[in-house]
Design a protein around this motif. Structure first.
Motif, mmCIF file in Angstrom:
data_model
loop_
_atom_site.group_PDB
_atom_site.id
_atom_site.type_symbol
_atom_site.label_atom_id
_atom_site.label_comp_id
_atom_site.label_asym_id
_atom_site.label_seq_id
_atom_site.Cartn_x
_atom_site.Cartn_y
_atom_site.Cartn_z
ATOM 1 N N SER A 280 0.812 -1.226 0.000
ATOM 2 C CA SER A 280 0.000 0.000 0.000
ATOM 3 C C SER A 280 0.841 1.270 0.000
ATOM 4 C CB SER A 280 -0.930 0.006 1.217
ATOM 5 O OG SER A 280 -0.173 -0.052 2.424
ATOM 6 N N SER A 281 2.119 1.173 0.313
ATOM 7 C CA SER A 281 2.979 2.360 0.352
ATOM 8 C C SER A 281 3.516 2.726 -1.027
ATOM 9 C CB SER A 281 4.155 2.139 1.310
ATOM 10 O OG SER A 281 4.990 1.084 0.848
ATOM 11 N N ALA A 282 3.289 1.859 -2.019
ATOM 12 C CA ALA A 282 3.775 2.140 -3.370
ATOM 13 C C ALA A 282 2.971 3.263 -4.005
ATOM 14 C CB ALA A 282 3.672 0.880 -4.234
ATOM 15 N N ALA A 283 3.634 4.021 -4.877
ATOM 16 C CA ALA A 283 2.959 5.101 -5.595
ATOM 17 C C ALA A 283 1.920 4.529 -6.539
ATOM 18 C CB ALA A 283 3.989 5.919 -6.370
ATOM 19 N N ASP A 284 0.884 5.314 -6.820
ATOM 20 C CA ASP A 284 -0.150 4.927 -7.770
ATOM 21 C C ASP A 284 0.344 5.302 -9.163
ATOM 22 O OD1 ASP A 284 -2.416 4.292 -9.125
ATOM 23 O OD2 ASP A 284 -3.662 5.884 -8.284
ATOM 24 N N VAL A 285 0.727 4.309 -9.961
ATOM 25 C CA VAL A 285 1.338 4.550 -11.267
ATOM 26 C C VAL A 285 0.345 4.219 -12.372
ATOM 27 C CG1 VAL A 285 3.281 4.043 -12.792
ATOM 28 C CG2 VAL A 285 3.580 3.928 -10.302
ATOM 29 N N ASP A 286 0.135 5.175 -13.282
ATOM 30 C CA ASP A 286 -0.789 4.998 -14.403
ATOM 31 C C ASP A 286 0.012 4.694 -15.667
ATOM 32 O OD1 ASP A 286 -2.738 5.065 -16.343
ATOM 33 O OD2 ASP A 286 -3.577 7.000 -15.747
ATOM 34 N N ILE A 287 -0.138 3.468 -16.195
ATOM 35 C CA ILE A 287 0.562 3.090 -17.429
ATOM 36 C C ILE A 287 -0.445 2.784 -18.544
ATOM 37 C CG2 ILE A 287 2.682 2.274 -16.317
ATOM 38 C CD1 ILE A 287 1.607 -0.569 -16.561
ATOM 39 N N SER A 288 -1.589 3.447 -18.494
ATOM 40 C CA SER A 288 -2.605 3.263 -19.536
ATOM 41 C C SER A 288 -2.058 3.676 -20.895
ATOM 42 C CB SER A 288 -3.844 4.103 -19.220
ATOM 43 O OG SER A 288 -4.377 3.786 -17.959
ATOM 44 N N ASP A 289 -2.437 2.947 -21.920
ATOM 45 C CA ASP A 289 -2.078 3.268 -23.306
ATOM 46 C C ASP A 289 -0.572 3.272 -23.557
ATOM 47 O OD1 ASP A 289 -4.827 3.780 -24.165
ATOM 48 O OD2 ASP A 289 -4.695 5.563 -22.909
ATOM 49 N N CYS A 290 0.169 2.553 -22.733
ATOM 50 C CA CYS A 290 1.609 2.408 -22.970
ATOM 51 C C CYS A 290 1.862 1.241 -23.929
ATOM 52 C CB CYS A 290 2.356 2.145 -21.660
ATOM 53 S SG CYS A 290 2.590 3.604 -20.626
ATOM 54 N N ALA A 291 2.936 1.344 -24.711
ATOM 55 C CA ALA A 291 3.340 0.242 -25.589
ATOM 56 C C ALA A 291 4.140 -0.743 -24.746
ATOM 57 C CB ALA A 291 4.180 0.780 -26.742
ATOM 58 N N VAL A 292 3.536 -1.899 -24.426
ATOM 59 C CA VAL A 292 4.170 -2.837 -23.506
ATOM 60 C C VAL A 292 4.679 -4.100 -24.206
ATOM 61 C CG1 VAL A 292 2.825 -2.016 -21.558
ATOM 62 C CG2 VAL A 292 1.959 -3.904 -22.934
ATOM 63 N N ARG A 293 4.525 -4.176 -25.510
ATOM 64 C CA ARG A 293 4.998 -5.372 -26.226
ATOM 65 C C ARG A 293 6.232 -5.077 -27.060
ATOM 66 N NH1 ARG A 293 -0.512 -8.534 -28.256
ATOM 67 N NH2 ARG A 293 -1.460 -8.728 -26.164
ATOM 68 N N LEU A 294 6.888 -3.978 -26.772
ATOM 69 C CA LEU A 294 8.085 -3.597 -27.541
ATOM 70 C C LEU A 294 9.316 -4.313 -27.006
ATOM 71 C CD1 LEU A 294 7.590 0.267 -27.797
ATOM 72 C CD2 LEU A 294 7.121 -1.443 -29.564
ATOM 73 N N ALA A 295 10.211 -4.663 -27.911
ATOM 74 C CA ALA A 295 11.504 -5.213 -27.520
ATOM 75 C C ALA A 295 12.333 -4.084 -26.913
ATOM 76 C CB ALA A 295 12.234 -5.816 -28.714
ATOM 77 N N ALA A 296 13.206 -4.426 -25.950
ATOM 78 C CA ALA A 296 14.007 -3.415 -25.274
ATOM 79 C C ALA A 296 15.472 -3.847 -25.282
ATOM 80 C CB ALA A 296 13.490 -3.198 -23.853
ATOM 81 N N PRO A 297 16.166 -3.687 -26.389
ATOM 82 C CA PRO A 297 17.554 -4.146 -26.481
ATOM 83 C C PRO A 297 18.510 -3.432 -25.531
ATOM 84 C CG PRO A 297 16.941 -2.799 -28.384
ATOM 85 C CD PRO A 297 15.689 -3.106 -27.659
ATOM 86 N N THR A 298 18.183 -2.180 -25.124
ATOM 87 C CA THR A 298 19.070 -1.460 -24.214
ATOM 88 C C THR A 298 18.815 -1.833 -22.758
ATOM 89 O OG1 THR A 298 17.576 0.438 -24.030
ATOM 90 C CG2 THR A 298 19.217 0.510 -25.786
ATOM 91 N N CYS A 299 17.697 -2.514 -22.487
ATOM 92 C CA CYS A 299 17.358 -2.900 -21.128
ATOM 93 C C CYS A 299 17.753 -4.351 -20.913
ATOM 94 C CB CYS A 299 15.859 -2.683 -20.877
ATOM 95 S SG CYS A 299 15.370 -2.848 -19.159
ATOM 96 N N TRP A 300 19.039 -4.603 -20.786
ATOM 97 C CA TRP A 300 19.543 -5.974 -20.703
ATOM 98 C C TRP A 300 19.564 -6.513 -19.287
ATOM 99 C CZ3 TRP A 300 23.594 -5.845 -17.404
ATOM 100 C CH2 TRP A 300 24.279 -4.624 -17.262
ATOM 101 N N PHE A 301 19.412 -5.626 -18.292
ATOM 102 C CA PHE A 301 19.497 -6.075 -16.909
ATOM 103 C C PHE A 301 18.125 -6.516 -16.379
ATOM 104 C CE2 PHE A 301 19.639 -1.470 -17.429
ATOM 105 C CZ PHE A 301 18.423 -1.089 -16.895
#
Length: 259
Positions: free
Chosen positions: A238-259
């Motif tokens: 419950s202490s986490a921030a309320d994050v809105d990720i509506s309409d985000c592109a979530v199926r994209l490859a992320a080659p720079t995010c290797w970690f």
């Protein structure tokens, strides 16, 4: 006693705005000024700078859709920093960042960089800053992102519809680890990538982060970024921030995010 001046949506230009502004120092109790939907150029900016340097009661300045560009912003932002009385500044839908291409000249200061210097001051008085729908990007975007780490007065920051990109997003993530005042942050439509999103989610896990809401709508956060945000609730509850990720592109490859 005049406490608020609202001249919004009157199509006033540099021909008459300076004369109006120059008459305001006599209004000792003036606290709020709204010049939105007019056209502020160099003369009006100079008059505004003079006003802000003498009127110590003004705490709210609203300049939405007022054609304010980098040079005009830089004319009076330093005065706001020095006087430390303005708490609410709204520059939504202006031209801040449009001069970024000239920022490589030694004497050139973009509006974003000027605002970053203001936010970095220990005595910064701003509590609400709205910069949505401008052109803050490149070095200016990075400078604003860095300033979040040093600022301890802002509670609301709107950077929506700019172009912070992956670099600015990563810096914001690092800045959130040091900031303990920001409550609401809007980063909608800033090309925040998966790598930047992971950095921001890491910053939100910091023990001193007080952020309550984060708007990440319309960003290409990819699957990795989506997982990082979803993991916040699992890890912080419950202490986490309320994050809105509506309409985000979530199926994209992320080659720079290797970690």
């Amino acid at each position: 006693m005049l406490e608020e001046l609202n001249l919004a949506d009157n199509r006033i230009t540099d021909v008459s705005l300076p004369a109006i502004i120059e008459a305001l120092p006599g209004c000792k109790h003036l606290r709020r000024i709204n010049l939105s939907d007019n056209k502020i150029d160099s003369l009006a900016s100079d008059a505004l700078n003079t006003l802000l340097s003498t009127a110590r009661e003004i705490d709210t300045l609203i300049l939405k859709r007022a054609d304010v560009d980098d040079a005009e912003t830089a004319r009076w932002v330093e005065t706001i920093a020095t006087q430390a009385t303005v708490k609410h500044l709204d520059l939504t839908e202006n031209l801040i960042g449009s001069h970024e291409v000239r920022a490589f000249q030694p004497l050139e200061l973009t509006g974003g960089q000027a605002l970053a210097k203001l936010l970095s001051r220990e005595a910064c008085s701003l509590e609400t800053l709205s910069l949505g729908w401008n052109m803050i990007r490149f070095k200016s975007g990075d400078a604003v992102a860095h300033s979040i780490a040093l600022n301890q007065s802002l509670t609301h920051l709107d950077l929506s519809f700019n172009s912070l990109d992956e670099s600015g997003g990563e810096i914001i993530g690092a800045s959130l680890m040091q900031n303990n005042s920001l409550l609401h942050l809007n980063l909608e439509n800033n090309n925040i990538t998966a790598r930047a999103c992971v950095s921001i989610s890491t910053g939100l896990r910091a023990w001193n982060s007080r952020l309550e809401t984060l708007n990440l709508r319309h960003n290409p956060i990819g699957e990795r970024g989506c997982r990082a945000i979803m993991g916040l609730k699992m890890g912080l509850g419950s202490s986490a921030a309320d994050v809105d990720i509506s309409d985000c592109a979530v199926r994209l490859a992320a080659p720079t995010c290797w970690f």
